[in-house]
Each structure stands twice: as C-alpha cells, then as structure tokens.
Write an enzyme that holds these catalytic residues in place. Structure first.
Site, short mmCIF file in Angstrom:
data_model
loop_
_atom_site.label_atom_id
_atom_site.label_comp_id
_atom_site.label_asym_id
_atom_site.label_seq_id
_atom_site.Cartn_x
_atom_site.Cartn_y
_atom_site.Cartn_z
N HIS A 345 99.96 -2.51 48.00
CA HIS A 345 99.37 -2.17 49.43
C HIS A 345 100.43 -1.67 50.16
CE1 HIS A 345 98.83 -6.71 48.59
NE2 HIS A 345 97.84 -6.27 50.22
N GLY A 346 101.74 -0.94 49.02
CA GLY A 346 102.49 0.45 50.11
C GLY A 346 103.57 0.94 48.56
#
Lengths: 522, 345
Positions: A345-346
């Site tokens: 996701h990041g």
C-alpha cells in the site's frame, strides 16, 4: 482520469463506448485495439509521458512471458527468465514507490547527506499493473498460460476500468472473454446492468464517501489531545469513507467492464459484516486477497511444507495443531504475506504496522480455530445466535477500525495518539481544532451527522450490497451469496427505472470537484 | 433475458431512467439560470453590483480594483464623490484585468486607478472557477484566453491540470458557460433553493448605494492569522503575473495612471510571516514601477493595523475601514493623485 469527473462521464465514456461497439460490429480485433488505445488515453490524461512507462512495462513483461513460454522444456532457463521479469517489475515499483522515501528517511536521520528532500511523481496504478503482470509471469512459468497474443495481453493489462485501482485481474478469467466474439456484441442488458452499477458506485463515492472528507481530515490532521468523541467520530467516519469510496470504485469498475461486455471478479462484498478476520479478508479487496494467497502465501507455505517433509516432519492437519507446526505452517506465511501486503500500500511505517496488525489478527483467528474450544457454529437458541453474531461482527469490526487508524494516519506516532484519544486519554470533548471547524459547534449539525452515521451503519450491516441487488444478472465472475429479501432485487421495472434515474441525477449533481479515490494513491 | 408481466425490456428500462434523470436536470437547470439571487453564495450580490456598475459606466473618476480587502477597507463615502470601489471577493490579477478591460471598453474612463491585491492572490487562485466563473463574470472567450495563456506559460495553477487538447478545461468552461447544474448544486442545497433571495437582493442594493463598498467580517477584532501567514515565500504564478502585467499595459495604453496600494494586515499575523516575504513583494511591485511609467506604489507594501480593527482575519471592520479610508484620502491628496481632492463627501 477519474471515473467521477464530468470529462469522463460526459465525454470519454460515451466516445469509448460508441467507438467500441461501432468497431465491434465490423471486426472484434479492431474493437479490442480501440479499447487499448482509449485505455492509454485514459491513463495518460494528465501526464502524457506515462504512456511510455506503461507501454515499456507491458513490452518488457510480454517479452519475458513469451520467452518463458518458448523455453518450456528448459526449467532452469525459465526460472532465470522469471527472476529477470520479476526483478525488472520490482525495480520499477521500488524506484517509484519506495526509493525516494527511503532516501529521504536516511537523509532525515543523518545516515546519508542530502541537500534537499527528493521526490518523484508516482505513476497512478503502478502497484496494480505491475502486480498483475508479475502474476502473469509466474503463471507462464507454472504452465497456466498456454498462449499469448499481444493485443489481448495489452487489453488485459491496460483495460481502463481496472488499470488504476483494480480489481486485480487474473489472465485466466479475462483472456477467454477477450477471445469470445460474444463479448463484442452490443446487448441492452449489459448497458442497463453496467449503468446501474456505475451509477450506484458514483453515488457511493460523490454523495457518501466525499461527505466524510472534512470530518476525517479534521480528526487525523491534528491528533494532539484528540478527545474521545472526536477521535471516535474520526475513526468511524474514515471507516465509512473507506468503505463507500472503495466499494463505490469497485462498483464503477465492474459496471464499466459490463458496459463493454466483460465481467470482472468481485472485489468487495460487505466486509464489515464479517464475523471474523478470515472472513473479512474474503470480503474486502477480494482480488488482492486472492493475489496474496496465490502468489505469496501459497508459495511460502508450500516451500515450508517441502522443507518440513525433507526434514521428516509432518505437514498434516495434526501437525498444524501443535504450536511448532502452527507457527511454521500458518503463522509464518501469514505474517510474511500480510506485512508485504501492508507495504504494497505504501512506503510508510504505518502500512507495515497495518499489515502486522492484520497478520496478528489472522494468526489469532487461525489459532482459535486450531486450539480454541469447540463450540457449535450456530447456537441453538435464536437470542444466543443473534447475540453471538453481533458480538463476533462487532469484535471483528473493532479490530478492523483500529488497523484503519494506522492505514490513514500520517505517522505511527499520530496513529498511537489517535488511538489514545479513542480510549478517552485526552478527555471526552472539546478540541483546539474546533476553532477552525465550526462543524461541531452547531448541535443540529452534530445530530444530523449522528443520524448520517447511524443510517449508513444500518445500510452497511443490514442491506443487500450492490452486487446482491443485481445478482440475477451475474454482474461479476464471483458468486456472491444472496441473502436479501426479494424486495431488494433490482429488476427492470418502472419503479427501479425511476429510482435509477433519481440516483443518477443526485450523483451527477454532486459532481462538483474531483476527489480522487483513496485507492488511487496505492 | 426473461421478462415477466411486470418487467420492462432493458431498452425501456433505460429510457425511463434517462427520462427521469433529464426531467430532474432540466427543472434544476431552469432554476439555476433564472434565479441565481435565490441560491447563490453571499458574495454573488457583491459581484453582481460591481458588474452592474461597470456595465452602466459608473466607474467614477478614481476606480478601486482588487480583491475583497480593498472592497472592505476603502469607503467611497470617506474618500470622495468620484470614488468607486470595484474590488472583488477572491479577486486576483485575472479578475482585475477583466474588470479593467470592461471599463476601457465602456463609455467613461476613470482619471486614475487604485489596484490592491494581496501577495497571496498573486501566488494562487483557488476560487477562479467556483466564484468568478461560476457567477458568470467571464465569457467563454475570456475563459479560452485564460486557458491558452495557461497552456502557453505551462502554468496550471489557476485552471487546473491540463489534459490532452486541454479537453478538461474546455469542457469545464463550456459547462460553466451553459450553467450546468452540477456546479450550482452545493449552493442550491445550502440555500434550500430559495433561502438567499432576500439577503442577496438587500446586499445588492446596499453595495450599489455604497458605490461598491461591502464589509465582510464585522467582529470587534480578530487575532487569527491571515492568508499571507501560510505563504512560505512570495513566488507569483506565471499566469497571474502575466495578467497583472497585461492590466498595467492596458492602462498604460490609455494613459491612465495606476497606483498600487496595499491594504493593512492584522498585527496578529505578522509573527507568522516568512522572512523576506515583505521585501520580495515590494521588489516585485517596484520592478513593475520601473517598467511602466504610469504605475506607482503608494505607501507601505505591508501596512500593519491593530487586531481590533479587523472584522475577521483578513478584512477591516467598520472602525478599521473608517480609520484606513481617512488615512488613504490624505495619502492620495499628498501624492496628488488624479481625480481629487479626496476626503469625506
């Protein structure tokens, strides 16, 4: 380009649809090529140079896939080609998504010298199209992919409804559809069902999810001394924003695919109704769960099983019920997969904690199944049954909300402060931020907001979801269980047509600005 | 598809849905076009008053142009009978240029012009679409000019991201031009459709009677920081700078002297200003003063007033405006600005 923009709805989509069916009436390959072309336009709408990145990624992976398929009898060469392909893909994603974050972090902590922070504009959807292609390469090597046609491959990767934020497709479910002449035949049913889903998704996004934007940013932007009520309002608002944003996006993507005669797998199935975390992951971002299971969890679990067997250890169900067996066969692959899913996701530490928390939840859930007391799945007494279900759903949701705080917060410290606020550590009401946000000063607005929250939880927990409403027309490739009363089944009647018209009108009227979908930044 | 007796064909189903959608849209569209005073934001009546003054050629001998700060701070009744205040809420150099162009195209020209724009309004224009464009101040041709200029200068800070062929911006301009209801729906909801009619009508009359002046905040003081407090440095947007330049060139071509007059900033904001902000802004203005002989900078470029003179973080209240207007009248007289003498009517 955004699905919830007027340019998309009034210009891009009508042109794309008209061109597709006009060409399809003549030649289906031209129609497929048209879809690839418009998908490139869609992707590069604001940054033309992204065309080269996407085209380069497709060319690289297609070539790797073709070479892997050609080297069918040479296992070692195939493995090398697969590694090359995966490394190439990972390098691209690492460069755009993680490299500069890491560089700045090292610079910030004085480990390297940087004159100024570095950054790069992350191409939209890079995680999605890269992982889709890695899956494809793995399947080329695994013998799942038999043939590869460039046009179909390009369409599989670029088809604009899924390009930026999924669902993450599997070539096995899409390639046959691309090859099927029936896909290219115009059908009023597809137009009606696709439009209905798109409109429902648009409504969820622009009317419901976007309503929460200010409430969420108020709470998460200033977590200093966040009082109990503000913290819970922020957490629940974010939870609902994420729900309606992502389910809205998924509905729109699936609806768009249907408009072009294609079916996607389901991606969202009322996850907040899950009675445990395993169930939650089977309902939330379903195609990511499938991807993680297929390409992360299963290979790791298989590798561990083989090692255990080589060491003469058991891999049976009985072995899982021992602490050592449970750890190596269940807990380790779960932690490995979920932490990577979090990082997917990041680059932030918050995503690692998010993944870690869900790994803990899932491991506890599995451990309960393996070591917990044996209780009947459905208690005999109706009151007990309802209480148990409410308790399970409530506990699961609470765990999900806690993890979502890390998912949304800008740092782990902020998230911890936010969670402390939720426990009442900073008091129960009154917040410095109120000076800037008069929303909570007017008691009528507080009441109205309370009603909105309560109403939406009723929808989330008790009403059929959009895929169930349209289940009769098989809007997805996934079987979604239909537990709803017949009253809520969407049918082509006058009443439903008027409802669709009303919902479309409100959704269109609400498109004023352009707010990105939450999952666009992944 | 199997159709039972209650079911429609999918084609009919879509037809009825479309008919419902179009019916609702058309009704709202008619209302949006016909009754803007009933639903538009409260600034609309101020804009309408200024547009009316310009259209009727009532621009006075000294015209004040700029954003909402001069609109609130400069009282024509204390400045003199020939003074008209055409400062626009959320105005930037783009809006100022278009007012200037409309004035020049009109029958009467002022003897001198005062321009007053906040430094932050040279840096970005957050409300270009939802205020000036939404209120119908710009024609489609004006918007096309802004688009072309933004494209030429590669600056999307005003009009938003530039897509292939600038289709996004062109479509948006067209939709605003035809008053597409989606852009007005939030105001319709907030006003319950008709709730702002009386307020807007009264304000329109008042602003026209006060020759363009309008207050914003009317509190007895404000200690909150203003927009400039959030500026890290003064870097004008290329497009906004270009429109400022065009405005000065336009007045130069008509031999109309232009005076830049900064409005007071709240003393509570001063501590938040970035170092060098004041000097950078003064340097920017002086560079134009050197380029255009008809352009002069009057007074301090960052005057500071006590917090008690502000009705909100940005605008002077009644007391502050009276004090400031008297000071400005004297400054104009001392500087021999054309269109004088200045002072209470």
């Amino acid at each position: 380009m955004l699905f919830n923009s007027l340019s998309f709805i009034l210009f891009f989509l009508p042109v794309a649809l008209a061109g597709f069916y006009a060409l399809a009436a003549w030649n289906s390959r031209w129609a497929a090529a048209w879809l690839v072309a418009v998908s490139f336009v869609f992707y590069s709408w604001w940054t033309a140079s992204l065309v080269f990145l996407l085209a380069g990624s497709i060319a690289f992976n297609f070539l790797c896939g073709a070479l892997i398929l050609r080297a069918q009898q040479r296992e070692a060469l195939q493995s090398w080609l697969l590694r090359l392909g995966i490394c190439g893909d990972l390098l691209l994603i690492i460069y755009y998504k993680y490299f500069f974050g890491l560089l700045n972090w090292l610079g910030f902590h004085g480990l390297i010298s940087l004159s100024h922070p570095y950054s790069v504009v992350m191409p939209l959807g890079i995680s999605f199209f890269t992982f889709t292609q890695i899956g494809y390469l793995v399947d080329c090597k695994g013998g799942v992919v038999k043939t590869n046609r460039l046009l179909d491959y390009c369409l599989f990767v670029t088809f604009f409804p899924h390009l930026i934020a999924g669902p993450i497709l599997h070539h096995r479910e899409m390639m046959p559809q691309f090859a099927d002449p029936k896909t290219y035949r115009f059908r009023w049913e597809n137009l009606a069902v696709g439009t209905a889903l798109f409109v429902i998704g648009l409504f969820k996004k622009v009317v419901i999810a976007d309503y929460f934007i200010m409430f969420v940013s108020d709470a998460f932007n200033d977590t200093h001394g966040l009082p109990f009520f503000n913290a819970w309002d922020g957490a629940l608002s974010y939870s609902l924003q994420l729900y309606f944003d992502f389910s809205g996006y998924s509905d729109m993507a699936i609806g768009l695919a249907i408009l072009f005669g294609l079916r996607f797998p389901a991606n969202f199935n009322s996850p907040y109704r899950a009675a445990n975390i395993i169930d939650y992951w089977q309902r939330f971002h379903m195609t990511l769960t499938r991807y993680i299971t297929l390409y992360l969890y299963n290979p790791v679990a298989l590798w561990i099983s083989r090692r255990r067997m080589a060491q003469g250890k058991s891999v049976s169900r009985k072995a899982i019920s021992t602490p050592e067996g449970f750890f190596s066969l269940i807990a380790f692959p779960t932690f490995f997969s979920l932490i990577l899913a979090g990082i997917w996701h990041g680059a932030g530490l918050t995503f690692v904690v998010f993944g870690l928390l869900h790994a803990v939840y899932l491991t506890i859930n599995h451990a309960w199944r393996s070591f917990g007391p044996r209780v009947p799945e459905t208690p005999p007494h109706p009151v007990l049954r309802i209480t148990t279900t409410v308790g399970k759903v409530g506990l699961t949701y609470l765990a999900v909300v806690v993890a979502q705080v890390f998912f949304r917060a800008s740092s782990v410290r902020d998230a911890v402060r936010f969670l402390k606020g939720m426990t009442g550590a900073y008091g129960f009401s009154g917040h410095a931020a109120e000076a800037w946000t008069p929303r909570f000063i007017n008691p009528h607005l507080v009441l109205l907001h309370g009603f909105v929250l309560a109403g939406l939880y009723i929808v989330v927990w008790t009403m059929p979801n959009s895929l169930q409403l349209l289940d009769k027309y098989k809007p997805t490739l996934t079987e979604i269980r239909l537990n709803s009363p017949i009253l809520f089944e969407c049918k082509p009647t006058v009443v439903w047509a008027v409802v669709l018209g009303l919902v479309s009108a409100v959704a269109l009227l609400e498109i004023t600005g352009m707010t990105e979908f939450i999952y666009f930044r992944f | 598809m199997s159709i039972d007796s209650n079911h429609l064909g999918f084609r009919q189903f879509l037809g009825i849905a479309l008919l419902t959608l179009v019916s609702i849209y058309v009704l709202i569209w008619i209302w949006v076009i016909k009754e803007p005073m009933a639903y538009e934001e409260y600034d609309y009546s101020i804009w309408l008053a200024k547009m009316t003054l310009v259209r009727e050629g009532k621009v006075g001998s000294l015209t004040i142009l700029g954003d909402s700060n001069p609109c609130a701070a400069l009282l024509p009744e204390r400045l003199g009978p020939g003074v008209v205040n055409l400062g626009l809420p959320t105005g930037t150099p783009i809006e100022v240029f278009h007012v200037a162009r409309n004035i020049i195209a009109g029958p009467t020209h002022p003897k001198a012009v005062i321009i007053s724009i906040l430094p932050s309004d040279f840096v970005s224009s957050e409300h270009f679409w939802d205020v000036g464009v939404s209120y119908g101040f710009f024609s489609l041709r004006d918007l096309e000019e802004v688009r072309a200029q933004s494209r030429a200068l590669k600056d999307d800070s005003v009009i938003g991201p530039l897509s292939p062929g600038d289709l996004d911006v062109r479509l948006k301009s067209f939709l605003y031009d035809i008053k597409f209801p989606s852009f007005y729906f939030p105001a319709l909801i907030a006003s319950h459709g008709y709730g702002r009619y009386q307020w807007n009508s009264e304000r329109l009359k008042l602003v026209l009677a006060d020759r363009g002046h309008s207050y914003f905040g009317l509190d007895k003081g404000s200690t909150l920081p203003d927009h400039e407090a959030s500026l890290k440095s003064f870097v004008p947007s290329k497009v906004l700078d270009d429109y400022f330049n065009q405005t000065l060139a336009l007045f130069q071509s008509q031999n109309i002297p232009v005076y830049f007059l900064s409005m007071p900033h709240n003393e509570a904001s001063v501590q938040h200003y970035a170092p060098g902000l004041k000097e950078a802004f003064a340097g920017y203005l002086n560079q134009y003063a050197a380029r255009y002989p008809n352009f002069h900078v009057l007074g301090d470029t960052f005057p500071i007033y006590p917090s008690e003179d502000f009705g909100d973080p940005w605008h002077l209240n009644e007391k502050g405006a009276a004090k400031w207007s008297d000071y400005v009248a004297k400054l104009l007289n001392d500087s021999h600005v054309e269109g004088g003498p200045f002072g209470p009517n």
